[in-house]
Motif scaffolding. Structure first.
Motif, PDB file in Angstrom:
ATOM      1  N   VAL A  66       0.857  -0.824   0.147  1.00 34.33           N
ATOM      2  CA  VAL A  66      -0.120   0.020  -0.167  1.00 34.33           C
ATOM      3  C   VAL A  66       1.385   0.635  -0.404  1.00 34.33           C
ATOM      4  N   GLN A  67       0.280   2.439  -1.082  1.00 31.70           N
ATOM      5  CA  GLN A  67       0.832   3.441  -0.998  1.00 31.70           C
ATOM      6  C   GLN A  67       0.233   4.280  -0.449  1.00 31.70           C
ATOM      7  N   ALA A  68       0.099   5.336   0.815  1.00 33.44           N
ATOM      8  CA  ALA A  68      -0.852   6.339   0.820  1.00 33.44           C
ATOM      9  C   ALA A  68       0.334   7.125   2.208  1.00 33.44           C
ATOM     10  N   SER A  69      -1.160   8.312   2.042  1.00 30.87           N
ATOM     11  CA  SER A  69      -0.798   9.311   2.750  1.00 30.87           C
ATOM     12  C   SER A  69      -1.505  10.056   3.489  1.00 30.87           C
ATOM     13  N   PHE A  70      -2.125  11.066   4.991  1.00 28.61           N
ATOM     14  CA  PHE A  70      -2.929  11.548   5.365  1.00 28.61           C
ATOM     15  C   PHE A  70      -3.031  12.863   6.201  1.00 28.61           C
ATOM     16  N   LEU A  71      -4.243  13.350   5.670  1.00 29.18           N
ATOM     17  CA  LEU A  71      -4.056  14.649   6.329  1.00 29.18           C
ATOM     18  C   LEU A  71      -4.789  14.402   7.923  1.00 29.18           C
ATOM     19  N   ILE A  72      -4.198  14.890   8.330  1.00 27.32           N
ATOM     20  CA  ILE A  72      -4.566  14.814  10.357  1.00 27.32           C
ATOM     21  C   ILE A  72      -4.744  15.964  10.587  1.00 27.32           C
ATOM     22  N   GLN A  73      -6.477  16.494  10.978  1.00 27.36           N
ATOM     23  CA  GLN A  73      -7.042  17.377  11.790  1.00 27.36           C
ATOM     24  C   GLN A  73      -7.229  17.519  12.672  1.00 27.36           C
ATOM     25  N   VAL A  74      -6.492  18.211  13.920  1.00 25.16           N
ATOM     26  CA  VAL A  74      -7.015  18.797  14.999  1.00 25.16           C
ATOM     27  C   VAL A  74      -7.514  19.639  15.390  1.00 25.16           C
ATOM     28  N   ASP A  75      -7.646  19.626  17.217  1.00 23.44           N
ATOM     29  CA  ASP A  75      -8.746  20.816  17.846  1.00 23.44           C
ATOM     30  C   ASP A  75      -8.114  21.748  17.771  1.00 23.44           C
ATOM     31  N   SER A  76      -7.078  22.171  17.669  1.00 21.69           N
ATOM     32  CA  SER A  76      -5.774  23.191  18.350  1.00 21.69           C
ATOM     33  C   SER A  76      -4.554  23.404  17.869  1.00 21.69           C
ATOM     34  N   LYS A  77      -4.593  24.920  17.992  1.00 23.16           N
ATOM     35  CA  LYS A  77      -3.148  25.150  17.413  1.00 23.16           C
ATOM     36  C   LYS A  77      -1.487  24.208  19.015  1.00 23.16           C
ATOM     37  N   ALA A  78      -2.117  24.870  19.794  1.00 18.91           N
ATOM     38  CA  ALA A  78      -1.476  23.596  20.828  1.00 18.91           C
ATOM     39  C   ALA A  78      -1.219  22.563  20.183  1.00 18.91           C
ATOM     40  N   ALA A  79      -2.369  21.395  19.726  1.00 17.87           N
ATOM     41  CA  ALA A  79      -2.537  20.190  19.029  1.00 17.87           C
ATOM     42  C   ALA A  79      -1.897  19.899  17.878  1.00 17.87           C
ATOM     43  N   LEU A  80      -1.376  20.935  16.981  1.00 17.17           N
ATOM     44  CA  LEU A  80      -0.546  20.728  16.240  1.00 17.17           C
ATOM     45  C   LEU A  80       0.443  20.778  16.271  1.00 17.17           C
ATOM     46  N   LYS A  81       1.522  22.115  16.985  1.00 16.95           N
ATOM     47  CA  LYS A  81       2.102  21.852  17.178  1.00 16.95           C
ATOM     48  C   LYS A  81       2.598  20.549  17.618  1.00 16.95           C
ATOM     49  N   GLU A  82       2.147  20.152  18.738  1.00 21.39           N
ATOM     50  CA  GLU A  82       2.043  18.979  19.447  1.00 21.39           C
ATOM     51  C   GLU A  82       2.243  17.663  18.293  1.00 21.39           C
ATOM     52  N   SER A 117     -10.542   5.858  11.362  1.00 19.87           N
ATOM     53  CA  SER A 117     -10.965   5.472  12.603  1.00 19.87           C
ATOM     54  C   SER A 117     -10.289   4.917  13.332  1.00 19.87           C
ATOM     55  N   ASP A 118      -9.709   3.838  13.287  1.00 21.53           N
ATOM     56  CA  ASP A 118      -8.672   3.094  14.300  1.00 21.53           C
ATOM     57  C   ASP A 118      -7.620   3.853  14.412  1.00 21.53           C
ATOM     58  N   ILE A 119      -6.619   4.853  13.072  1.00 17.40           N
ATOM     59  CA  ILE A 119      -5.860   5.134  13.835  1.00 17.40           C
ATOM     60  C   ILE A 119      -6.374   6.938  14.072  1.00 17.40           C
ATOM     61  N   ILE A 133      -9.245  15.687  15.358  1.00 17.90           N
ATOM     62  CA  ILE A 133     -10.504  14.901  15.434  1.00 17.90           C
ATOM     63  C   ILE A 133     -11.012  14.236  14.000  1.00 17.90           C
ATOM     64  N   GLN A 134      -9.886  14.433  12.532  1.00 21.53           N
ATOM     65  CA  GLN A 134     -10.472  13.303  11.810  1.00 21.53           C
ATOM     66  C   GLN A 134      -9.255  13.137  11.215  1.00 21.53           C
ATOM     67  N   VAL A 135      -9.495  11.970  10.673  1.00 18.65           N
ATOM     68  CA  VAL A 135      -7.946  11.487  10.027  1.00 18.65           C
ATOM     69  C   VAL A 135      -8.663  11.969   8.259  1.00 18.65           C
ATOM     70  N   TYR A 136      -8.203  12.154   7.206  1.00 18.41           N
ATOM     71  CA  TYR A 136      -8.534  12.172   6.063  1.00 18.41           C
ATOM     72  C   TYR A 136      -7.316  11.912   4.866  1.00 18.41           C
ATOM     73  N   THR A 137      -7.497  10.507   4.881  1.00 15.35           N
ATOM     74  CA  THR A 137      -7.411   9.638   3.474  1.00 15.35           C
ATOM     75  C   THR A 137      -6.938  10.876   2.042  1.00 15.35           C
ATOM     76  N   THR A 138      -5.216  11.118   2.088  1.00 16.77           N
ATOM     77  CA  THR A 138      -5.064  11.969   0.691  1.00 16.77           C
ATOM     78  C   THR A 138      -4.767  11.192  -0.387  1.00 16.77           C
ATOM     79  N   SER A 139      -3.982  10.249  -0.681  1.00 16.73           N
ATOM     80  CA  SER A 139      -3.858   8.611  -1.349  1.00 16.73           C
ATOM     81  C   SER A 139      -3.695   8.048  -1.166  1.00 16.73           C
TER      82      SER A 139
END
Length: 143
Positions: A66-82, A117-119, A133-139
């Motif tokens: 499998v070849q994949a990439s993901f976009l991970i959406q978080v709920d705050s700027k602090a969470a994004l830094k982490e 959902s598992d990720i 908040i959400q994990v999006y599969t981008t490829s």
């Protein structure tokens, strides 16, 4: 105005208090007009609080890859830094999760949705500030 000074003073004080009350109400209403926390985020907010993983290529249990990439959406700027600091842990979680799956388990939109959902759940166990908040599969390519 009135012949009694006491009535004049009381009216002036009453008008002044009314003006101060109206001004306070307007200012409080203006400055505390925060957006509804239950409202759906705009696309700009989603992009601003998201982390794009690098493309991952790994073997599956079914001897496919499998070849994949993901976009991970978080709920705050602090969470994004982490989450940006934890990129190596994210790759580890993704590789382990993918290598433990068969191509048939990942096939179709239901398979991808279950995997996302598992990720998300595994990443939320890892997070200390904020949450995913959400994990999006981008490829996504399975061969």
């Amino acid at each position: 105005m009135f012949k009694n000074k006491l009535v004049n003073i009381m009216l002036i004080i009453l008008v002044a208090l009314t003006l101060v009350g109206v001004l306070t109400f307007v200012l409080v209403t203006y400055f505390t007009n925060q957006p509804d926390p239950n409202a759906e985020p705009t696309i700009d907010q989603i992009i601003e609080q998201s982390f794009q993983t690098e493309e991952i290529t790994t073997n599956l249990m079914s001897n496919d890859f499998v070849q994949a990439s993901f976009l991970i959406q978080v709920d705050s700027k602090a969470a994004l830094k982490e989450i940006q600091k934890r990129d190596f842990q994210i790759n580890n979680i993704l590789l382990r999760a993918l290598s433990g799956k068969k191509a048939t388990e990942l096939a179709g939109s239901d398979g991808i949705e279950t995997f996302e959902s598992d990720i998300r759940d595994q990443l939320n166990e890892l997070m200390q500030e904020g949450s995913v908040i959400q994990v999006y599969t981008t490829s996504w390519v399975i061969q």
